[in-house]
Write a protein that holds these residues in place. Structure first.
Motif, PDB file in Angstrom:
ATOM      1  N   VAL A 104     -10.647 -11.951  -0.955  1.00  0.00           N
ATOM      2  CA  VAL A 104      -9.621 -11.254  -1.727  1.00  0.00           C
ATOM      3  C   VAL A 104     -10.087 -11.086  -3.169  1.00  0.00           C
ATOM      4  O   VAL A 104     -10.392 -12.057  -3.852  1.00  0.00           O
ATOM      5  CB  VAL A 104      -8.278 -12.017  -1.698  1.00  0.00           C
ATOM      6  N   MET A 105     -10.146  -9.828  -3.616  1.00  0.00           N
ATOM      7  CA  MET A 105     -10.470  -9.502  -5.001  1.00  0.00           C
ATOM      8  C   MET A 105      -9.191  -9.146  -5.744  1.00  0.00           C
ATOM      9  O   MET A 105      -8.322  -8.457  -5.197  1.00  0.00           O
ATOM     10  CB  MET A 105     -11.440  -8.314  -5.044  1.00  0.00           C
ATOM     11  N   LEU A 106      -9.066  -9.605  -6.983  1.00  0.00           N
ATOM     12  CA  LEU A 106      -7.862  -9.369  -7.770  1.00  0.00           C
ATOM     13  C   LEU A 106      -8.065  -8.247  -8.786  1.00  0.00           C
ATOM     14  O   LEU A 106      -9.102  -8.178  -9.446  1.00  0.00           O
ATOM     15  CB  LEU A 106      -7.465 -10.645  -8.516  1.00  0.00           C
ATOM     16  N   ALA A 162      -4.376  -3.402  -1.233  1.00  0.00           N
ATOM     17  CA  ALA A 162      -2.958  -3.710  -1.059  1.00  0.00           C
ATOM     18  C   ALA A 162      -2.124  -2.874  -2.014  1.00  0.00           C
ATOM     19  O   ALA A 162      -2.522  -2.584  -3.142  1.00  0.00           O
ATOM     20  CB  ALA A 162      -2.699  -5.195  -1.309  1.00  0.00           C
ATOM     21  N   GLY A 163      -0.933  -2.481  -1.557  1.00  0.00           N
ATOM     22  CA  GLY A 163      -0.019  -1.771  -2.425  1.00  0.00           C
ATOM     23  C   GLY A 163       0.644  -2.698  -3.430  1.00  0.00           C
ATOM     24  O   GLY A 163       0.697  -3.918  -3.250  1.00  0.00           O
ATOM     25  N   LEU A 164       1.162  -2.111  -4.471  1.00  0.00           N
ATOM     26  CA  LEU A 164       1.872  -2.894  -5.490  1.00  0.00           C
ATOM     27  C   LEU A 164       3.318  -3.152  -5.083  1.00  0.00           C
ATOM     28  O   LEU A 164       3.833  -4.256  -5.218  1.00  0.00           O
ATOM     29  CB  LEU A 164       1.829  -2.154  -6.826  1.00  0.00           C
ATOM     30  N   GLY A 202       1.576  -4.885   1.332  1.00  0.00           N
ATOM     31  CA  GLY A 202       1.071  -6.216   1.034  1.00  0.00           C
ATOM     32  C   GLY A 202       1.496  -7.268   2.031  1.00  0.00           C
ATOM     33  O   GLY A 202       0.868  -8.330   2.119  1.00  0.00           O
ATOM     34  N   ASP A 203       2.544  -7.007   2.804  1.00  0.00           N
ATOM     35  CA  ASP A 203       3.020  -8.023   3.742  1.00  0.00           C
ATOM     36  C   ASP A 203       2.274  -8.019   5.074  1.00  0.00           C
ATOM     37  O   ASP A 203       2.496  -8.900   5.901  1.00  0.00           O
ATOM     38  CB  ASP A 203       4.526  -7.888   3.982  1.00  0.00           C
ATOM     39  N   ALA A 247      -6.242  -7.165  -4.032  1.00  0.00           N
ATOM     40  CA  ALA A 247      -4.842  -7.501  -4.305  1.00  0.00           C
ATOM     41  C   ALA A 247      -4.489  -7.076  -5.718  1.00  0.00           C
ATOM     42  O   ALA A 247      -5.332  -7.105  -6.622  1.00  0.00           O
ATOM     43  CB  ALA A 247      -4.602  -8.992  -4.114  1.00  0.00           C
ATOM     44  N   GLN A 248      -3.232  -6.712  -5.919  1.00  0.00           N
ATOM     45  CA  GLN A 248      -2.840  -6.135  -7.193  1.00  0.00           C
ATOM     46  C   GLN A 248      -2.597  -7.147  -8.299  1.00  0.00           C
ATOM     47  O   GLN A 248      -2.705  -6.818  -9.479  1.00  0.00           O
ATOM     48  CB  GLN A 248      -1.584  -5.275  -7.005  1.00  0.00           C
ATOM     49  N   TYR A 249      -2.246  -8.380  -7.939  1.00  0.00           N
ATOM     50  CA  TYR A 249      -2.001  -9.382  -8.970  1.00  0.00           C
ATOM     51  C   TYR A 249      -2.259 -10.769  -8.387  1.00  0.00           C
ATOM     52  O   TYR A 249      -2.452 -10.926  -7.172  1.00  0.00           O
ATOM     53  CB  TYR A 249      -0.588  -9.276  -9.552  1.00  0.00           C
ATOM     54  N   HIS A 250      -2.285 -11.754  -9.259  1.00  0.00           N
ATOM     55  CA  HIS A 250      -2.733 -13.108  -8.938  1.00  0.00           C
ATOM     56  C   HIS A 250      -2.084 -13.680  -7.680  1.00  0.00           C
ATOM     57  O   HIS A 250      -2.766 -14.017  -6.704  1.00  0.00           O
ATOM     58  CB  HIS A 250      -2.442 -14.008 -10.148  1.00  0.00           C
ATOM     59  N   ASP A 251      -0.760 -13.786  -7.666  1.00  0.00           N
ATOM     60  CA  ASP A 251      -0.120 -14.474  -6.548  1.00  0.00           C
ATOM     61  C   ASP A 251      -0.145 -13.655  -5.266  1.00  0.00           C
ATOM     62  O   ASP A 251      -0.171 -14.220  -4.165  1.00  0.00           O
ATOM     63  CB  ASP A 251       1.317 -14.840  -6.912  1.00  0.00           C
TER      64      ASP A 251
END
Length: 346
Positions: free
Chosen positions: A168-170, A213-215, A253-254, A270-274
Motif C-alpha cells: 500500500v502506497m500513501l 483507492a477512491g477518496l 476503498g471498502d 491509498a488516499q490518506y494515512h488510515d
C-alpha cells in the motif's frame, strides 16, 4: 556486488525509551541466512543493559565507522554499535516521553542517512521513534519519512506499507484528515502511482498492476458523494496509463484491499494515512514493513510504534524488525542485480 564485499546494513536504535533496544538485542542473537554484515547506530550502554536484563549472551563492540566492520558483523551473538548524539544517562526511564530520548533517536537516524548517502552502508532499517519525544526535544519532523526525504534532498518520495498479502502506497502521510483531503491533487496522485510502480519493480514485478483507492464512499458514486474521484483522481490515473503504468480505478476503498489480497492487484494507492494503514495493520504487524520509496538508498522500518506500554518489560516481539531486515536485504540484492545488468528476481 558480492555479499562478502557488500556494505553493511545499519539498524537505528529508535527512541531509547521504547522497545527499540529490546527488539534489536533479540535480533542480534538470532541466526541469519544472509551474510550481509549488520551494525547498530545507537547507545551501546543502553543495549548492553537490555541484553543483561534479558539474560542474552550478546557481545557488543564499538566502532566509529562502518568500514571497520569485519566478519564479526555477520555472527549471531555479536553486534557492532556505532554511537551518535549524546550518551544516554543510565537512569533514563523506559515507557515515558523524554526529550533526551527524542534527540538521541533523531541523531541515530541522521548519522545513518549520512552513511547511506556516501555509500558506507547499503541500507537503513529503523526501529520506532516517538513523535512526542522528538517534539519535546524541539524537533519538528512528524516522522522518519520526512527526516529521510529532507536530509536526502528528495521531493519525490512516499511511504509504502507491505506484508505478504498487501502493498500500500500513501498519497499523503502524516496529515490531519482535513489536510489530507486537500492534499488530493492530480500531481500527488500521479506521483503516488509512479512510486507504487517503482516499489513493485524493486520487488521484481516487471509490469505491476496498480489499483487506486477512491477518496469518497463508493469512489464518489458518480458524483453523488463528492467530485474528487472523477475530477482529480481519475484524470491522474489516465495520465499514468499514458506513461505505460497499468493503473486502474478509482476503486471503492471498502473493497479494493480485499481484491488486492485476492491477487487482482500488485499494489494499492491509498488516499490518506488510515485508509491505507488500517487494512495492512489489521493483518498483523509481525510481518509488516514500512518502506520509504523515492530515496537514493534503501530504507525499511518496523510496522509498529515505540510501545511505551510494554517498553523495558522484556516482552517485546522482534518479528517486525526481523521482517524489515529481510526486506531490506532483498531490496539491496535486487539493486545489486539490476546494476549488474541481470534480471531482478521476485
Amino acid at each position: 556486488m558480492s555479499a562478502s564485499h557488500r556494505a553493511p546494513i545499519a539498524i537505528t536504535m529508535g527512541d531509547p525509551a521504547g522497545v527499540g533496544p529490546e527488539i534489536i538485542v533479540r535480533l542480534a542473537c538470532m541466526p541469519r541466512e544472509s551474510t550481509t554484515p549488520l551494525l547498530v547506530i545507537g547507545d551501546i550502554d543502553r543495549l548492553h543493559a537490555m541484553a543483561n536484563q534479558l539474560g542474552l549472551a550478546l557481545t557488543l563492540f564499538p566502532i566509529e565507522h562502518p568500514s571497520e566492520l569485519d566478519d564479526r558483523g555477520v555472527t549471531p551473538g555479536r553486534m557492532a554499535v556505532l554511537p551518535a548524539g549524546e550518551a544516554l544517562p543510565p537512569e533514563l526511564p523506559y515507557g515515558l516521553v523524554d526529550a533526551r530520548a527524542g534527540a538521541a533517536a533523531c541523531a541515530y537516524v541522521n548519522r545513518a542517512i549520512d552513511f547511506a548517502l556516501d555509500g558506507s552502508i547499503s541500507a537503513i532499517v529503523t526501529a520506532p521513534l516517538n513523535k512526542a519525544a522528538m517534539a519535546a526535544a524541539g524537533i519538528t519532523y512528524p516522522g522518519h519519512t520526512e527526516i529521510l526525504a529532507d536530509r536526502a534532498g528528495t521531493q519525490d518520495f512516499g511511504m509504502m506499507l507491505a506484508n505478504d498479502e498487501l502493498r500500500v502506497m500513501l498519497v499523503s502521510i502524516h496529515l490531519s484528515l482535513r489536510e489530507a483531503i486537500d492534499a488530493v491533487t492530480p500531481e500527488r496522485e500521479l506521483r503516488a502511482i509512479r512510486l507504487a510502480a517503482r516499489a513493485c519493480h524493486a520487488y521484481g514485478i516487471e509490469r505491476p498492476r496498480i489499483a487506486v483507492a477512491g477518496l469518497n464512499p463508493h469512489a464518489g458514486e458518480g458524483g453523488l458523494f463528492g467530485h474528487e474521484d472523477e475530477t482529480i483522481i481519475a484524470p491522474a490515473i489516465a495520465l499514468a496509463r499514458e506513461e505505460g503504468i497499468d493503473a486502474s480505478g478509482p476503486w471503492p476503498g471498502d473493497t479494493v484491499f480485499m481484491n488486492a489480497r485476492r491477487g487482482q492487484f500488485d499494489a494499492v494507492v491509498a488516499q490518506y494515512h488510515d485508509q491505507g494503514l488500517i487494512p495492512v495493520k489489521y493483518l498483523g504487524v509481525d510481518n509488516g514493513v514500512n518502506i520509504t520509496v523515492g530515496l537514493p538508498f534503501v530504507r525499511t522500518s518496523v510496522d509498529h510504534g515505540t510501545a511505551f506500554d510494554i517498553a523495558g518489560q522484556g516482552v517485546a516481539d522482534p518479528s517486525s524488525l526481523v521482517y524489515a531486515l529481510k526486506q531490506a536485504e532483498a531490496m539491496v540484492r535486487a539493486s545489486d542485480t539490476a546494476e549488474d545488468g541481470l534480471a531482478v528476481q521476485p
